[in-house]
Design a protein around this motif. Structure first.
Motif, PDB file in Angstrom:
ATOM      1  N   SER A  68       0.486   3.548 -10.145  1.00  0.00           N
ATOM      2  CA  SER A  68      -0.311   3.062 -11.273  1.00  0.00           C
ATOM      3  C   SER A  68       0.507   2.172 -12.200  1.00  0.00           C
ATOM      4  O   SER A  68      -0.033   1.360 -12.944  1.00  0.00           O
ATOM      5  N   GLU A  69       1.837   2.318 -12.179  1.00  0.00           N
ATOM      6  CA  GLU A  69       2.715   1.520 -13.031  1.00  0.00           C
ATOM      7  C   GLU A  69       3.321   0.339 -12.286  1.00  0.00           C
ATOM      8  O   GLU A  69       4.112  -0.408 -12.862  1.00  0.00           O
ATOM      9  N   GLY A  70       2.981   0.166 -11.034  1.00  0.00           N
ATOM     10  CA  GLY A  70       3.578  -0.904 -10.241  1.00  0.00           C
ATOM     11  C   GLY A  70       4.457  -0.322  -9.155  1.00  0.00           C
ATOM     12  O   GLY A  70       4.201   0.772  -8.646  1.00  0.00           O
ATOM     13  N   VAL A  71       5.509  -1.032  -8.811  1.00  0.00           N
ATOM     14  CA  VAL A  71       6.412  -0.563  -7.766  1.00  0.00           C
ATOM     15  C   VAL A  71       7.817  -0.436  -8.343  1.00  0.00           C
ATOM     16  O   VAL A  71       8.271  -1.288  -9.100  1.00  0.00           O
ATOM     17  N   ARG A  72       8.474   0.671  -8.023  1.00  0.00           N
ATOM     18  CA  ARG A  72       9.858   0.854  -8.429  1.00  0.00           C
ATOM     19  C   ARG A  72      10.764   0.066  -7.497  1.00  0.00           C
ATOM     20  O   ARG A  72      10.540   0.012  -6.297  1.00  0.00           O
ATOM     21  N   LEU A  73      11.794  -0.533  -8.078  1.00  0.00           N
ATOM     22  CA  LEU A  73      12.693  -1.358  -7.279  1.00  0.00           C
ATOM     23  C   LEU A  73      13.324  -0.582  -6.126  1.00  0.00           C
ATOM     24  O   LEU A  73      13.517  -1.107  -5.036  1.00  0.00           O
ATOM     25  N   ASP A  74      13.653   0.674  -6.365  1.00  0.00           N
ATOM     26  CA  ASP A  74      14.327   1.422  -5.306  1.00  0.00           C
ATOM     27  C   ASP A  74      13.438   1.616  -4.085  1.00  0.00           C
ATOM     28  O   ASP A  74      13.932   1.885  -2.984  1.00  0.00           O
ATOM     29  N   LYS A  75      12.114   1.476  -4.252  1.00  0.00           N
ATOM     30  CA  LYS A  75      11.198   1.618  -3.127  1.00  0.00           C
ATOM     31  C   LYS A  75      11.245   0.408  -2.191  1.00  0.00           C
ATOM     32  O   LYS A  75      10.648   0.427  -1.114  1.00  0.00           O
ATOM     33  N   LEU A  76      11.954  -0.642  -2.615  1.00  0.00           N
ATOM     34  CA  LEU A  76      12.061  -1.838  -1.778  1.00  0.00           C
ATOM     35  C   LEU A  76      13.286  -1.790  -0.866  1.00  0.00           C
ATOM     36  O   LEU A  76      13.575  -2.767  -0.170  1.00  0.00           O
ATOM     37  N   ALA A  77      14.008  -0.681  -0.879  1.00  0.00           N
ATOM     38  CA  ALA A  77      15.178  -0.549  -0.008  1.00  0.00           C
ATOM     39  C   ALA A  77      14.770  -0.764   1.443  1.00  0.00           C
ATOM     40  O   ALA A  77      13.755  -0.255   1.899  1.00  0.00           O
ATOM     41  N   GLY A  78      15.546  -1.531   2.142  1.00  0.00           N
ATOM     42  CA  GLY A  78      15.248  -1.827   3.542  1.00  0.00           C
ATOM     43  C   GLY A  78      14.574  -3.172   3.737  1.00  0.00           C
ATOM     44  O   GLY A  78      14.564  -3.696   4.860  1.00  0.00           O
ATOM     45  N   LEU A  79      14.009  -3.730   2.659  1.00  0.00           N
ATOM     46  CA  LEU A  79      13.427  -5.071   2.735  1.00  0.00           C
ATOM     47  C   LEU A  79      14.468  -6.100   2.286  1.00  0.00           C
ATOM     48  O   LEU A  79      15.347  -5.817   1.478  1.00  0.00           O
ATOM     49  N   ARG A  80      14.342  -7.291   2.800  1.00  0.00           N
ATOM     50  CA  ARG A  80      15.243  -8.370   2.406  1.00  0.00           C
ATOM     51  C   ARG A  80      14.649  -9.128   1.231  1.00  0.00           C
ATOM     52  O   ARG A  80      13.439  -9.356   1.181  1.00  0.00           O
ATOM     53  N   TRP A  81      15.509  -9.529   0.299  1.00  0.00           N
ATOM     54  CA  TRP A  81      15.076 -10.350  -0.815  1.00  0.00           C
ATOM     55  C   TRP A  81      15.033 -11.809  -0.379  1.00  0.00           C
ATOM     56  O   TRP A  81      16.030 -12.361   0.071  1.00  0.00           O
ATOM     57  N   LEU A  82      13.871 -12.438  -0.487  1.00  0.00           N
ATOM     58  CA  LEU A  82      13.723 -13.858  -0.202  1.00  0.00           C
ATOM     59  C   LEU A  82      14.241 -14.614  -1.416  1.00  0.00           C
ATOM     60  O   LEU A  82      13.542 -14.779  -2.413  1.00  0.00           O
ATOM     61  N   SER A  83      15.464 -15.076  -1.364  1.00  0.00           N
ATOM     62  CA  SER A  83      16.153 -15.596  -2.537  1.00  0.00           C
ATOM     63  C   SER A  83      16.199 -17.117  -2.539  1.00  0.00           C
ATOM     64  O   SER A  83      15.891 -17.772  -1.543  1.00  0.00           O
ATOM     65  N   PHE A  84      16.606 -17.635  -3.685  1.00  0.00           N
ATOM     66  CA  PHE A  84      16.993 -19.039  -3.785  1.00  0.00           C
ATOM     67  C   PHE A  84      18.499 -19.128  -3.536  1.00  0.00           C
ATOM     68  O   PHE A  84      19.196 -18.107  -3.518  1.00  0.00           O
ATOM     69  N   ALA A  85      19.016 -20.325  -3.348  1.00  0.00           N
ATOM     70  CA  ALA A  85      20.450 -20.488  -3.130  1.00  0.00           C
ATOM     71  C   ALA A  85      21.213 -20.182  -4.419  1.00  0.00           C
ATOM     72  O   ALA A  85      20.808 -20.615  -5.509  1.00  0.00           O
ATOM     73  N   ARG A  86      22.293 -19.434  -4.318  1.00  0.00           N
ATOM     74  CA  ARG A  86      23.062 -19.082  -5.508  1.00  0.00           C
ATOM     75  C   ARG A  86      23.551 -20.318  -6.251  1.00  0.00           C
ATOM     76  O   ARG A  86      23.645 -20.325  -7.479  1.00  0.00           O
ATOM     77  N   THR A  87      23.856 -21.389  -5.521  1.00  0.00           N
ATOM     78  CA  THR A  87      24.349 -22.603  -6.167  1.00  0.00           C
ATOM     79  C   THR A  87      23.307 -23.243  -7.077  1.00  0.00           C
ATOM     80  O   THR A  87      23.648 -24.045  -7.945  1.00  0.00           O
ATOM     81  N   ASP A  94       0.824  -1.211   0.000  1.00  0.00           N
ATOM     82  CA  ASP A  94       0.000   0.000   0.000  1.00  0.00           C
ATOM     83  C   ASP A  94       0.859   1.263   0.000  1.00  0.00           C
ATOM     84  O   ASP A  94       0.457   2.304  -0.530  1.00  0.00           O
ATOM     85  N   GLU A  95       2.044   1.167   0.581  1.00  0.00           N
ATOM     86  CA  GLU A  95       2.911   2.340   0.689  1.00  0.00           C
ATOM     87  C   GLU A  95       3.671   2.629  -0.605  1.00  0.00           C
ATOM     88  O   GLU A  95       3.990   3.777  -0.902  1.00  0.00           O
ATOM     89  N   VAL A  96       3.983   1.578  -1.387  1.00  0.00           N
ATOM     90  CA  VAL A  96       4.879   1.753  -2.534  1.00  0.00           C
ATOM     91  C   VAL A  96       4.179   1.613  -3.877  1.00  0.00           C
ATOM     92  O   VAL A  96       4.769   1.912  -4.920  1.00  0.00           O
ATOM     93  N   ALA A  97       2.930   1.174  -3.897  1.00  0.00           N
ATOM     94  CA  ALA A  97       2.236   0.922  -5.162  1.00  0.00           C
ATOM     95  C   ALA A  97       1.964   2.220  -5.910  1.00  0.00           C
ATOM     96  O   ALA A  97       1.610   3.246  -5.313  1.00  0.00           O
TER      97      ALA A  97
END
Length: 300
Positions: A177-196, A172-175
């Motif tokens: 009309s075009e979606g969300v800009r990546l820079d607005k996700l600063a401070g959140l952690r990326w839930l990633s897969f293992a690099r391997t 709700d804070e970052v949305a």
């Protein structure tokens, strides 16, 4: 026009660049340029529009590329039919599927095989699929990155712009009309897969995140593949975001939202990959079916 010229022209159209086609075919750029020009002289019409950023086919070039693909596919089928191992088609067709994906991408191509063809599918990471392909334990893999080396052939079969899964309170804070800009996700952690699991794709994501001002702090589910339920639970319970395509297969629970990324900065590609020395006729038919233009993409 011979088969070599057809392969060169198809590569130029698919790569959108003479230099990229030359690298793919391990030819010099002047040789590729000369072949393209010779085809235009032979046919008496322009086949490519050349620009500062690359090349694109003219309407005549588009027709030629489509016809050339059909001729090349038929040629490969003929060679496979002559040289195949008679016992090969009696064995199951062993397929590798990305960890989070279903078999949706293969559903239509598999329907074109003989009803007697037996199929075995295994969910494996890109790295595990590469190892299995080279060990002869898979006939075809769906990889998140194009492999290196002459021992494997590959075609791109899907390209999915990724969006982001967020807790609704953050969405709700970052949305916009075009979606969300990546820079607005600063401070959140990326839930990633293992690099391997897929090193090149992992590094591409990290590079894109950093180019948008993020310093990605990744978090993974220890000892588990990132199955949809794990993603949704983690997003809902913590200050994390996860990447996902628009056709996310799981119903989103209350409190989780999916948003497109403004400008589509991340596109996940899928490559169908097989041993270059394979002579399986059923595999050849599957590859030819996968190499047709499609409107659908994988669901995860």
């Amino acid at each position: 026009m011979d088969l070599r010229e057809m392969r060169v022209f198809v590569a130029v159209v698919e790569e959108g660049s003479l230099s990229a086609a030359a690298r793919r075919l391990r030819l010099s750029q002047p040789a590729v340029s000369q072949i393209a020009a010779a085809l235009e002289r032979e046919l008496g019409t322009a086949l490519l529009v050349r620009g500062a950023t690359g090349v694109r086919p003219t309407p005549a070039g588009t027709v030629l590329a489509e016809e050339a693909r059909a001729v090349l596919a038929r040629y490969e089928q003929a060679i496979a039919a002559v040289t195949r191992d008679p016992a090969a088609d009696q064995r199951p067709l062993r397929l590798g599927i990305p960890l989070e994906a279903g078999i949706d991408l293969l559903a239509a191509p598999l329907a074109e095989l003989s009803p007697h063809t037996r199929v075995e599918a295994r969910h494996l990471s890109t790295s595990a699929q590469l190892a299995a392909l080279r060990a002869g334990e898979l006939d075809l893999g769906l990889l998140r990155e194009r492999p290196d080396g002459d021992d494997l052939d590959a075609i791109q079969v899907a390209a999915e712009p990724l969006g982001v899964l967020l807790a609704s309170r953050f969405a709700d804070e970052v949305a916009t009309s075009e979606g969300v800009r990546l820079d607005k996700l600063a401070g959140l952690r990326w839930l990633s897969f293992a690099r391997t699991d897929s090193p090149a794709w992992f590094d591409e994501i990290v590079a894109v995140l950093r180019s948008h001002g993020l310093r990605p702090t990744t978090t993974t589910a220890a000892g588990q593949a990132l199955i949809p339920e794990v993603k949704l639970t983690s997003v809902l319970s913590g200050n994390v975001f996860s990447l996902a395509p628009a056709d996310w297969p799981q119903p989103l629970p209350e409190g989780v939202a999916w948003l497109p990324l403004a400008g589509a900065p991340l596109v996940r590609r899928t490559w169908a990959t097989w041993q270059s020395t394979s002579r399986r006729r059923d595999l050849g038919r599957l590859i030819a079916a996968l190499d047709q233009p499609r409107l659908t993409t994988p669901t995860t």
